[in-house]
Design an enzyme around this catalytic site. Structure first.
Site, mmCIF file in Angstrom:
data_model
loop_
_atom_site.group_PDB
_atom_site.id
_atom_site.type_symbol
_atom_site.label_atom_id
_atom_site.label_comp_id
_atom_site.label_asym_id
_atom_site.label_seq_id
_atom_site.Cartn_x
_atom_site.Cartn_y
_atom_site.Cartn_z
ATOM 1 N N SER A 1 0.860 -1.184 0.000
ATOM 2 C CA SER A 1 0.000 0.000 0.000
ATOM 3 C C SER A 1 0.892 1.228 0.000
ATOM 4 O O SER A 1 2.069 1.155 0.387
ATOM 5 C CB SER A 1 -0.870 0.001 1.263
ATOM 6 O OG SER A 1 -1.498 1.254 1.463
ATOM 7 N N TYR B 1 -1.896 -0.616 10.613
ATOM 8 C CA TYR B 1 -1.904 -0.847 9.165
ATOM 9 C C TYR B 1 -0.616 -0.346 8.520
ATOM 10 O O TYR B 1 0.018 -1.045 7.719
ATOM 11 C CB TYR B 1 -3.114 -0.147 8.549
ATOM 12 C CG TYR B 1 -3.308 -0.425 7.073
ATOM 13 C CD1 TYR B 1 -3.776 -1.659 6.644
ATOM 14 C CD2 TYR B 1 -3.046 0.560 6.117
ATOM 15 C CE1 TYR B 1 -3.967 -1.913 5.289
ATOM 16 C CE2 TYR B 1 -3.247 0.310 4.770
ATOM 17 C CZ TYR B 1 -3.704 -0.927 4.360
ATOM 18 O OH TYR B 1 -3.890 -1.179 3.021
#
Length: 255
Positions: A148, A161
C-alpha cells in the site's frame, strides 16, 4: 510481446480473493491463462470469484483458509499441489484495517495491533514461506505482495496498518535477496482503490475530496487496475524485476 504475459500452465494462489483487489487480480491471472486458486475465509464468496475467473477464460478452484493460522496455510498449499501438481505464483493480498485499530497511538489496544499484523504481515510471510517450498522445486516462480502507499509514507490514525505495510515492503526486499535467482519477489503499493475496504472512509465528502485533491489523476482506482501490474510482475514480462515495489497510486505523493 503477448507471449511474455502468457501464464498458461502456471498455478497461482491468491489470498484475500473473495472480493475487491484480490478478486480482480485472480480474474486477471486467469484471463492470462493461469489456473487460479483464490483463497479467503469465506468459501461462498470465493465461489463467485471462481465463476468470474472461468468467465474470463481461466480455471479456478476455491479453497478457504485463514492466513494467520499456520495449519490452515499448510492445508492450502498441500491441497493446491495435490490438485494441480505445484505452485508457480503467489499473490499475498489478504489484509485488514479494522475501525477498532484506528486512532492516535496512545488509544490503540495492543490486541488490535497484533491482529492487524497477524494477517497483513505475518500471514503474508507465512504464505511466502510455504509457497517457496514448491516454487523452488519447479522452474522458479514469482511472489507478488500487495502492500500500500501506507507502506511508503506515514498516514494518521492508521498505525497498525502502516506498520504492517511498511513491514511487507521490507520483507519483499529481503526475501528477494535470499531467494534469487529462483524466486522473484515484488510488491505492489496501491493508492486508494474503490472497494469495500475503504467504503466507510469515503462516505465522508470532506475525506473523499481531500484524498482526491492529493491524487494527480483526480480519481480513485478501480480494483481491475491492479490486475495488470500483478500479471506483469508474475509473468515473463517482469523476468528481470525482483525486490521492487511498484506504486500504482494515481500519482499520490508516496515516493
Amino acid at each position: 510481446m503477448e507471449q511474455q504475459f502468457d501464464l498458461s500452465g502456471e498455478v497461482a494462489v491468491v489470498t484475500g480473493a473473495s472480493r475487491g483487489i484480490g478478486r480482480a487480480i485472480a480474474i486477471g491471472l486467469g484471463s492470462a491463462g493461469a489456473t487460479v486458486v483464490p483463497t479467503a475465509r469465506t468459501k461462498s464468496d470465493l465461489e463467485e470469484t471462481v465463476s468470474q475467473v472461468e468467465a474470463a477464460g481461466g480455471t479456478g478452484l476455491a479453497i478457504s483458509s485463514d492466513v494467520s493460522e499456520e495449519e490452515s496455510v499448510d492445508e492450502l498449499f498441500e491441497r493446491t499441489v495435490e490438485e494441480f501438481g505445484g505452485v508457480d505464483i503467489l499473490v499475498n493480498n489478504a489484509g485488514m484495517n479494522p475501525e477498532s485499530a484506528l486512532g492516535k497511538p496512545e488509544t490503540i489496544e495492543i490486541e488490535r495491533f497484533d491482529q492487524t499484523l497477524a494477517v497483513n504481515l505475518r500471514g503474508a510471510f507465512l504464505c511466502a514461506q510455504k509457497a517457496a517450498e514448491y516454487l523452488q522445486d519447479g522452474d522458479g516462480g514469482a511472489i507478488v505482495n500487495i502492500a500500500s502507499v501506507a507502506g511508503l509514507v506515514g498516514l494518521p490514525r492508521q498505525h497498525p496498518y502502516v506498520a504492517s505495510k511498511h513491514g511487507l515492503v521490507g520483507v519483499t526486499k529481503s526475501m528477494a535477496l535470499d531467494w534469487a535467482p529462483d524466486v522473484r519477489v515484488n510488491a505492489i503499493a496501491p493508492g486508494y482503490v474503490e472497494t469495500e475496504f475503504i467504503d466507510e472512509a469515503l462516505e465522508s465528502d470532506s475525506i473523499r475530496q481531500s484524498l482526491l485533491d492529493q491524487t494527480p489523476l483526480d480519481r480513485f482506482a478501480a480494483p481491475e487496475e491492479m490486475a495488470g501490474p500483478a500479471v506483469f510482475l508474475a509473468s515473463e514480462a517482469g523476468s528481470y524485476v525482483t525486490g521492487s515495489c511498484l506504486t500504482v497510486d494515481g500519482g499520490w505523493p508516496s515516493k
